[in-house]
Design a protein around this motif. Structure first.
Motif, PDB file in Angstrom:
ATOM      1  N   UNK A 170      42.830  47.963  28.669  1.00 13.59           N
ATOM      2  CA  UNK A 170      42.629  47.612  27.258  1.00 13.59           C
ATOM      3  C   UNK A 170      41.233  47.041  27.032  1.00 13.59           C
ATOM      4  N   UNK A 171      40.747  47.157  25.802  1.00 10.64           N
ATOM      5  CA  UNK A 171      39.453  46.559  25.464  1.00 10.64           C
ATOM      6  C   UNK A 171      39.535  45.047  25.637  1.00 10.64           C
ATOM      7  N   UNK A 172      38.526  44.483  26.256  1.00  9.01           N
ATOM      8  CA  UNK A 172      38.384  43.027  26.436  1.00  9.01           C
ATOM      9  C   UNK A 172      39.669  42.344  26.904  1.00  9.01           C
ATOM     10  N   UNK A 173      40.339  42.957  27.880  1.00  4.72           N
ATOM     11  CA  UNK A 173      41.628  42.422  28.341  1.00  4.72           C
ATOM     12  C   UNK A 173      41.501  41.211  29.254  1.00  4.72           C
ATOM     13  N   UNK A 174      40.325  40.891  29.707  1.00  3.48           N
ATOM     14  CA  UNK A 174      40.171  39.789  30.659  1.00  3.48           C
ATOM     15  C   UNK A 174      40.415  38.411  30.043  1.00  3.48           C
ATOM     16  N   UNK A 175      40.157  38.274  28.767  1.00  6.17           N
ATOM     17  CA  UNK A 175      40.245  36.952  28.133  1.00  6.17           C
ATOM     18  C   UNK A 175      41.682  36.509  27.857  1.00  6.17           C
ATOM     19  N   UNK A 176      42.581  37.459  27.592  1.00  7.74           N
ATOM     20  CA  UNK A 176      43.949  37.118  27.206  1.00  7.74           C
ATOM     21  C   UNK A 176      44.925  38.031  27.930  1.00  7.74           C
ATOM     22  N   UNK A 177      46.186  37.649  27.963  1.00  7.65           N
ATOM     23  CA  UNK A 177      47.238  38.489  28.549  1.00  7.65           C
ATOM     24  C   UNK A 177      47.743  39.495  27.521  1.00  7.65           C
ATOM     25  N   UNK A 178      48.346  40.573  28.031  1.00  5.25           N
ATOM     26  CA  UNK A 178      48.884  41.611  27.161  1.00  5.25           C
ATOM     27  C   UNK A 178      50.094  41.084  26.382  1.00  5.25           C
ATOM     28  N   UNK A 179      50.208  41.552  25.146  1.00  5.09           N
ATOM     29  CA  UNK A 179      51.432  41.338  24.388  1.00  5.09           C
ATOM     30  C   UNK A 179      51.245  40.606  23.081  1.00  5.09           C
ATOM     31  N   UNK A 180      51.630  41.260  21.993  1.00  2.00           N
ATOM     32  CA  UNK A 180      51.566  40.620  20.682  1.00  2.00           C
ATOM     33  C   UNK A 180      52.474  39.400  20.602  1.00  2.00           C
ATOM     34  N   UNK A 181      53.525  39.347  21.446  1.00  2.00           N
ATOM     35  CA  UNK A 181      54.451  38.209  21.438  1.00  2.00           C
ATOM     36  C   UNK A 181      54.251  37.279  22.632  1.00  2.00           C
ATOM     37  N   UNK A 182      53.210  37.504  23.411  1.00  6.17           N
ATOM     38  CA  UNK A 182      52.937  36.699  24.591  1.00  6.17           C
ATOM     39  C   UNK A 182      52.188  35.434  24.179  1.00  6.17           C
ATOM     40  N   UNK A 183      52.672  34.281  24.619  1.00 11.55           N
ATOM     41  CA  UNK A 183      52.035  33.005  24.282  1.00 11.55           C
ATOM     42  C   UNK A 183      50.604  32.934  24.803  1.00 11.55           C
ATOM     43  N   UNK A 184      50.274  33.709  25.849  1.00  9.33           N
ATOM     44  CA  UNK A 184      48.920  33.740  26.396  1.00  9.33           C
ATOM     45  C   UNK A 184      48.145  34.973  25.920  1.00  9.33           C
ATOM     46  N   UNK A 185      48.646  35.638  24.921  1.00 12.46           N
ATOM     47  CA  UNK A 185      48.019  36.856  24.408  1.00 12.46           C
ATOM     48  C   UNK A 185      47.752  36.698  22.932  1.00 12.46           C
ATOM     49  N   UNK A 186      47.558  37.775  22.280  1.00 13.72           N
ATOM     50  CA  UNK A 186      47.460  39.135  22.798  1.00 13.72           C
ATOM     51  C   UNK A 186      46.043  39.449  23.267  1.00 13.72           C
TER      52      UNK A 186
END
Length: 172
Positions: free
Chosen positions: A88-104
């Motif tokens: 994914x674009x710029x995936x290093x900063x956050x975790x995957x998932x629109x419902x993930x507390x550490x994302x999206x």
């Protein structure tokens, strides 16, 4: 009274024209795992984010829900799996998932739905990506819009259990 109305109309027209000018547009064909064109995407972007309009013809996808993501590299040349589009674009900063507390992450999008005949007419929005500028989708190596075989659960790593990559479009 008329001399007050005319300046107000001029201000409204100027505002409408400047907001239209602030929007950026990109269009791309969507291809399947055989390299055949199955539809198109049209992206409209501004500082607020990107709207992705997806139009796929009948038979394009299996009916049902499918994960959709923005991937880091505009390369759909390996049609068997579309892995050249990378993560994914710029995936290093956050975790995957629109419902993930550490994302999206910046590539996350809502799922799209293929009708019983396999066609898709959907409009998705993301505030996490931009078309141009720092880390924009239209950077030096472009990016890719990828549709997966299954729906994204919006929490599991790394792609929400969305499965194989079925379709891809290059954004340049």
């Amino acid at each position: 009274m008329l001399r007050f109305v005319l300046p107000m109309i001029a201000v409204a027209l100027a505002a409408a024209s400047s907001s239209a000018a602030a929007q950026e547009v990109a269009e791309a064909p969507v291809i399947d795992n055989k390299g055949a064109a199955i539809g198109s995407i049209r992206l409209r972007g501004s500082g607020a984010g990107v709207v992705v309009r997806v139009s796929l013809k009948a038979g394009a996808l299996p009916p049902g829900w499918h994960g959709a993501h923005m991937h880091a590299v505009g390369d759909c040349s390996d049609t068997d799996k579309f892995m050249n589009s990378k993560a994914h674009v710029n995936h290093d900063a956050r975790k995957h998932g629109l419902l993930n507390a550490e994302g999206p992450d910046n590539g996350d999008l809502p799922n799209l739905y293929a009708a019983a005949d396999g066609s898709v007419n959907a409009e998705l929005f993301t505030p996490f990506a931009k078309l141009t500028g720092a880390n924009g989708l239209k950077d030096a190596d472009g990016s890719a819009f990828v549709i997966h075989a299954a729906e994204d659960d919006h929490t599991a790593q790394p792609i929400g259990n969305a499965g194989a990559r079925l379709a891809c479009a290059v954004i340049k």
